[in-house]
Design a protein around this motif. Structure first.
Motif, PDB file in Angstrom:
ATOM      1  N   GLY A  90      -9.334 -14.697  14.894  1.00  0.00           N
ATOM      2  CA  GLY A  90     -10.545 -13.885  14.984  1.00  0.00           C
ATOM      3  C   GLY A  90     -10.363 -12.569  14.255  1.00  0.00           C
ATOM      4  N   ILE A  91      -9.297 -11.854  14.605  1.00  0.00           N
ATOM      5  CA  ILE A  91      -8.989 -10.613  13.906  1.00  0.00           C
ATOM      6  C   ILE A  91      -7.506 -10.559  13.578  1.00  0.00           C
ATOM      7  N   ASP A  95     -13.371  -5.773   3.103  1.00  0.00           N
ATOM      8  CA  ASP A  95     -13.639  -6.352   4.427  1.00  0.00           C
ATOM      9  C   ASP A  95     -14.312  -5.302   5.312  1.00  0.00           C
ATOM     10  N   GLU A  96     -15.068  -5.801   6.278  1.00  0.00           N
ATOM     11  CA  GLU A  96     -15.686  -4.934   7.278  1.00  0.00           C
ATOM     12  C   GLU A  96     -14.714  -4.835   8.448  1.00  0.00           C
ATOM     13  N   VAL A  97     -14.397  -3.598   8.869  1.00  0.00           N
ATOM     14  CA  VAL A  97     -13.290  -3.436   9.815  1.00  0.00           C
ATOM     15  C   VAL A  97     -13.593  -2.409  10.910  1.00  0.00           C
ATOM     16  N   ILE A  98     -12.722  -2.411  11.912  1.00  0.00           N
ATOM     17  CA  ILE A  98     -12.694  -1.331  12.910  1.00  0.00           C
ATOM     18  C   ILE A  98     -11.349  -0.624  12.740  1.00  0.00           C
ATOM     19  N   VAL A  99     -11.395   0.697  12.684  1.00  0.00           N
ATOM     20  CA  VAL A  99     -10.157   1.461  12.512  1.00  0.00           C
ATOM     21  C   VAL A  99      -9.917   2.350  13.726  1.00  0.00           C
ATOM     22  N   LEU A 100      -8.677   2.345  14.180  1.00  0.00           N
ATOM     23  CA  LEU A 100      -8.276   3.254  15.264  1.00  0.00           C
ATOM     24  C   LEU A 100      -7.275   4.258  14.716  1.00  0.00           C
ATOM     25  N   TYR A 101      -7.453   5.499  15.119  1.00  0.00           N
ATOM     26  CA  TYR A 101      -6.536   6.552  14.663  1.00  0.00           C
ATOM     27  C   TYR A 101      -5.856   7.158  15.888  1.00  0.00           C
ATOM     28  N   PHE A 102      -4.529   7.220  15.852  1.00  0.00           N
ATOM     29  CA  PHE A 102      -3.768   7.871  16.918  1.00  0.00           C
ATOM     30  C   PHE A 102      -3.014   9.049  16.304  1.00  0.00           C
ATOM     31  N   SER A 126      -8.281  -3.120  12.272  1.00  0.00           N
ATOM     32  CA  SER A 126      -8.588  -4.480  12.743  1.00  0.00           C
ATOM     33  C   SER A 126      -9.548  -5.104  11.754  1.00  0.00           C
ATOM     34  N   CYS A 127      -9.059  -6.084  11.013  1.00  0.00           N
ATOM     35  CA  CYS A 127      -9.894  -6.722  10.001  1.00  0.00           C
ATOM     36  C   CYS A 127     -10.174  -8.166  10.421  1.00  0.00           C
ATOM     37  N   HIS A 128     -10.909  -8.900   9.608  1.00  0.00           N
ATOM     38  CA  HIS A 128     -11.105 -10.318   9.912  1.00  0.00           C
ATOM     39  C   HIS A 128      -9.778 -11.035   9.730  1.00  0.00           C
ATOM     40  N   GLY A 129      -9.532 -12.006  10.606  1.00  0.00           N
ATOM     41  CA  GLY A 129      -8.182 -12.563  10.685  1.00  0.00           C
ATOM     42  C   GLY A 129      -7.875 -13.679   9.717  1.00  0.00           C
ATOM     43  N   GLY A 130      -8.255 -13.526   8.470  1.00  0.00           N
ATOM     44  CA  GLY A 130      -7.865 -14.523   7.468  1.00  0.00           C
ATOM     45  C   GLY A 130      -6.597 -14.066   6.781  1.00  0.00           C
TER      46      GLY A 130
END
Ligand SMILES: Nc1nc2c(ncn2[C@@H]2O[C@H](COP(=O)(O)OP(=O)(O)O)[C@@H](O)[C@H]2O)c(=O)[nH]1
Ligand SMILES: [Mg+2]
Length: 460
Positions: free
Chosen positions: A20-21, A65-72, A87-91
């Motif tokens: 999935g991701i 790719d369309e993604v979600i990014v987390l920054y710490f 977090s990108c598409h899981g290909g």
């Protein structure tokens, strides 16, 4: 000790394959600037720590790719440095493509375990906790999960620190006492010193005693099924696995190689080896099978010796029991084919093999197989998974450190009793403290670190 790293690393932290991701992780002082060059986010605001951002990874003008990014933001991240998680598409292709972009933009590919190594180097976790991360990833059963989780929480480290504190107190009392030895002042009574030695030693011993259970939790139990041909060894393996894994026939010598299967017995991982029947043979293939069977038994934690209980014990079987009696490996004797009769009394077995459990069962009707499963669990873990929060010693590395500590303490105690010079005693106590410190990494070398972190997968 390894210098604190200054470059920025990146890796794919999820397993290869389609999913999935997938998550690409970047850590280091350039993490944010790398992201800035490849990420088009929805709004023009600055990235906020620990908040998800939605947008597109771009390669120049090309959307990737369309993604979600987390920054710490450092130091509140896994590694203690600035960390970005994409977090990108899981290909597999698109994931590699993004990693490639990240690397072209200024990060380098991380080594195995390098994120966790950085977490250790920045003081986010100690060495025992870092090892627990690897253990938790490897865990396949409840027992291994519990042992790893409790260690990750820092419970082993706390125990070690308590013992170290005790040793530090012991050392300082001794030094005081020896400083004033000419003047006949007693800062610590003999009794108090003795009590401190005793309690440190008792703590160490308790940890050492937990090693067999701890190792069984972490690594599981290797068990070999051995015995003469045709007694039902393969049938027993199948009964335990509840599937027809090994070939069963009434022709002696059917199993010629070692068949290994893994089985979760109420939370404990058993690696079970079904082996060729042990007998004299001229067939070269079977002969090799017998050799492998013996080898498999030798490297097991537990041996199931299977005999046909519906026939009286024969001379060959007595020899086999004698051979077993010579080995120190734990064994359970299974008298199979109970459905056909019970012709071997316990005393016939115990005459040769004084210490073992004896079980009667039938691999065909399954009667008694549950009792065998209980027995196996007991033999492995004294019956219980780690109790809530129980600290177990699970690694040989830790055991070696504790053994060294115990040995040095013994020396120190002896020297104290013999009124040896202070330097001697102080040296042993310092050595003991260092040996203990290797567990949590207060004392460490590049060599130890390399060995530990090379066990990890890339991306952790
Ligand atoms: N009646 C009965 N027959 C069994 C039992 N276990 C195995 N057998 C039979 O004994 C023969 C040998 O079994 P196998 O599992 O191949 O023995 P191995 O050579 O020790 O692996 C086969 O014909 C099985 O069906 C049992 O508990 N009861
Ligand atoms: Mg067989």
């Amino acid at each position: 000790m390894t210098a604190h790293p200054s470059d920025t690393i990146a890796a794919i932290s999820t397993p290869r394959g389609k999913g999935g991701i997938a998550v690409i992780r970047i850590s280091g002082s350039d993490a944010l600037s790398v992201l800035g060059k490849i990420f088009n986010k929805d709004k023009n605001s600055k990235p906020k720590t620990q908040q998800a951002m939605h947008g597109w990874i771009v390669d120049g003008k090309e959307p990737v790719d369309e993604v979600i990014v987390l920054y710490f933001q450092a130091p509140n991240s896994y590694t203690g440095e600035d960390v970005i998680e994409i977090s990108c598409h899981g290909g597999p292709y698109v994931t590699e493509r993004i990693l490639d972009l990240v690397v072209r933009t200024g990060a380098r590919i991380a080594n195995p375990g390098e994120f966790t190594e950085r977490a250790f180097l920045s003081g986010r976790m100690d060495l025992a906790q870092a090892e627990a991360v690897a253990d938790l990833i490897q865990a396949e059963t409840e027992a291994s999960r519990r042992a790893a989780t409790y260690q990750l929480e820092g419970r082993l480290s706390e125990r070690i620190q308590t013992i170290r504190d005790e040793l530090i107190r012991l050392g300082s009392l001794l030094e005081l006492e020896l400083d004033f030895s000419e003047e006949d002042v007693e800062f610590a009574s003999r009794g108090e010193l003795e009590a401190l030695f005793n309690s440190a030693e008792a703590d160490l011993k308790k940890l050492l005693d937990s090693f067999n259970r701890g190792r069984a939790c972490r690594e599981g139990i290797r068990m070999a099924i051995v015995g003469p041909p045709n007694v039902g060894k393969s049938s027993l393996l199948n009964a335990l696995l509840e599937k027809e894994r090994a070939i069963v026939t009434d022709i002696p010598g059917t199993t010629r190689d070692v068949i290994e299967e893994r089985l979760d017995i109420e939370g404990v991982l058993f690696t079970i080896a079904d082996t060729a029947g042990l007998r004299e043979t001229s067939d070269p293939i079977e002969k090799e099978g017998v050799r492998r069977a013996e080898k498999s038994a030798e490297k097991s934690d537990l041996v199931l010796l299977v005999l046909d209980g519906s026939q009286p014990l024969c001379e060959k079987e007595k020899q086999l029991l004698g051979w077993m009696a010579e080995s120190s490996i734990k064994k359970v004797v299974v008298l199979n084919k109970a459905d056909l009769g019970k012709k071997i009394p316990d005393k016939d077995i115990r005459r040769v093999l004084t210490e073992c459990q004896i079980l009667r069962l039938s691999a065909t009707t399954k009667e008694g197989v549950d009792a065998l499963i209980d027995t196996l669990k007991n033999a492995a873990l004294s019956g219980a998974l780690p109790n809530e929060g129980e600290v177990l010693l699970t690694r040989e590395r830790h055991r070696d450190c504790i053994r060294r500590t115990a040995r040095l303490l013994k020396e120190a105690r002896k020297s104290t009793r013999n009124k040896m010079s202070q330097d001697f005693i102080a040296m042993d106590i310092r050595g003991a403290l260092d040996a203990l410190g290797e567990i949590t990494g207060t004392i460490t070398t590049d060599d130890i670190l390399n060995r530990i972190f090379s066990e990890f997968c890339v991306g952790k």
